[in-house]
Design an enzyme around this catalytic site. Structure first.
Site, PDB file in Angstrom:
ATOM      1  N   HIS A  79      34.572  35.333  39.914  1.00  0.00           N
ATOM      2  CA  HIS A  79      35.302  35.456  41.171  1.00  0.00           C
ATOM      3  C   HIS A  79      34.338  35.698  42.327  1.00  0.00           C
ATOM      4  CE1 HIS A  79      38.853  35.590  38.747  1.00  0.00           C
ATOM      5  NE2 HIS A  79      38.585  36.782  38.249  1.00  0.00           N
ATOM      6  N   GLU A  97      38.277  43.207  40.159  1.00  0.00           N
ATOM      7  CA  GLU A  97      39.365  43.524  39.233  1.00  0.00           C
ATOM      8  C   GLU A  97      38.877  44.477  38.152  1.00  0.00           C
ATOM      9  OE1 GLU A  97      40.283  39.543  37.961  1.00  0.00           O
ATOM     10  OE2 GLU A  97      39.053  39.712  36.155  1.00  0.00           O
ATOM     11  N   HIS A 154      32.984  36.330  33.167  1.00  0.00           N
ATOM     12  CA  HIS A 154      33.888  37.043  32.269  1.00  0.00           C
ATOM     13  C   HIS A 154      34.933  36.093  31.688  1.00  0.00           C
ATOM     14  CE1 HIS A 154      35.914  37.113  36.201  1.00  0.00           C
ATOM     15  NE2 HIS A 154      37.049  37.125  35.513  1.00  0.00           N
ATOM     16  N   ARG A 174      36.332  28.422  37.567  1.00  0.00           N
ATOM     17  CA  ARG A 174      36.104  28.146  36.150  1.00  0.00           C
ATOM     18  C   ARG A 174      34.714  27.554  35.971  1.00  0.00           C
ATOM     19  NH1 ARG A 174      41.157  25.276  36.484  1.00  0.00           N
ATOM     20  NH2 ARG A 174      42.887  26.694  36.076  1.00  0.00           N
TER      21      ARG A 174
END
Length: 308
Positions: A79, A97, A154, A174
């Site tokens: 991200h 996150e 991740h 991605r």
């Protein structure tokens, strides 16, 4: 204090399901179920009833809470931070996150980080498809917790169920998707953006904490554990146990998000008493003048709690 009760949304994806339990994001804006707010979503409540959210002055509702049930592996992804997303994703927030592992099949692994020594090696390993050498895997079990900053490679893998607390963002790059197809076509990859934002080398670190940030009376502290406290959010795990189990909370925040991740609990405030069970979510709003600011949770269950 009357809780804000939400109708969560369940999204079925190629790898499993996501329940957007507390969300005001345009891609999943939860309906508010309180009769006094009939017809409002969480995003419109944020705009029209600012007094419910105290001193938080974010232009959008800042957090998003999900329950992710992965039956298959998610893509290897990364991200962006706020600065990169603002510049390259039409002013979106970035995506910091964290994951609380609610359940995991024995031996389940997840991807956290990579093994490249610098950015040049990140590019080389990605462009040459050296995935087994590139990714860093760790075995997980129920109760584990991971703080995932922007730029961290991740992936959740099949057999894992998590509670995710994140910025209100839906920007995911991605890096790799195992070559699988959706509707007969490969899913879009974001290789350039991924190489732009991946931090190298990966440095393993513990989630930052702030012991001075508390939400319960001292007598309850053994049942409430702070998991992370960063400039964007603080997250706790809380548990009430058995007959007579209860926790006393102090509402001193702009608002508090509650997600029940096991069992069932009952919220008791000056105005209401309401039961919540696994998979249900609610918001405790800011305290009005004359309110005690104290409320109880009783019953037998676990919760993840967050605030800005």
């Amino acid at each position: 204090m009357t809780p804000v009760i939400l109708e969560s949304q369940l999204k079925t994806l190629i790898w499993g399901t996501e329940q957007w339990g507390i969300s005001a994001h345009p891609n999943g804006d939860d309906k508010v179920l309180n009769p006094e707010y009939e017809g409002l979503t969480l995003s419109s409540l944020w705009k029209e009833k600012k007094e419910l959210f105290g001193e938080c002055r974010s232009s959008v509702f800042p957090l998003l809470t999900k329950i992710i049930d992965a039956r298959d592996d998610l893509s290897i992804q990364v991200h962006p931070d706020d600065a990169y997303a603002a510049k390259n994703e039409n002013g979106s927030l970035g995506k910091t996150e964290c994951w609380y592992i609610m359940d995991a099949e024995p031996g389940t692994k997840i991807v956290i980080g990579h093994n490249a020594k610098d950015s040049a090696e990140v590019r080389s390993m990605i462009e040459n498809g050296q995935w087994s050498a590139f990714i860093r895997e760790v075995t997980v079990k129920k109760g584990d917790f991971f703080f995932i900053e922007p730029g961290t490679v991740h992936a959740i893998k099949g057999g894992t169920k998590i509670l995710e607390t994140q910025q209100s963002s839906d920007i995911t790059y991605r890096v790799y998707d195992y070559g699988r197809l959706q509707n007969g076509k490969p899913r879009e990859l974001h290789v350039k953006q991924s190489i732009d934002v991946i931090k190298a080398p990966f440095v393993k670190s513990e989630p930052p904490l702030n012991p001075s940030k508390k939400i319960t009376a001292a007598s309850n502290e053994k049942n409430v554990k702070q998991l992370v406290s960063c400039p964007l959010f603080t997250v706790w795990h809380a548990e009430v146990k058995g007959e007579g189990g209860k926790l006393e909370f102090w509402q001193q925040k702009s608002f508090m998000l509650f997600s029940v991740i096991s069992g069932s609990v009952t919220l008791v405030t000056d105005e209401t008493e309401k039961a919540f069970s696994y998979g249900e979510h609610f918001i405790i709003p800011a305290v009005n003048s004359g309110d005690s600011g104290k409320f109880l949770i009783k019953g037998s269950g676990e919760m993840i709690i967050s605030c800005v």
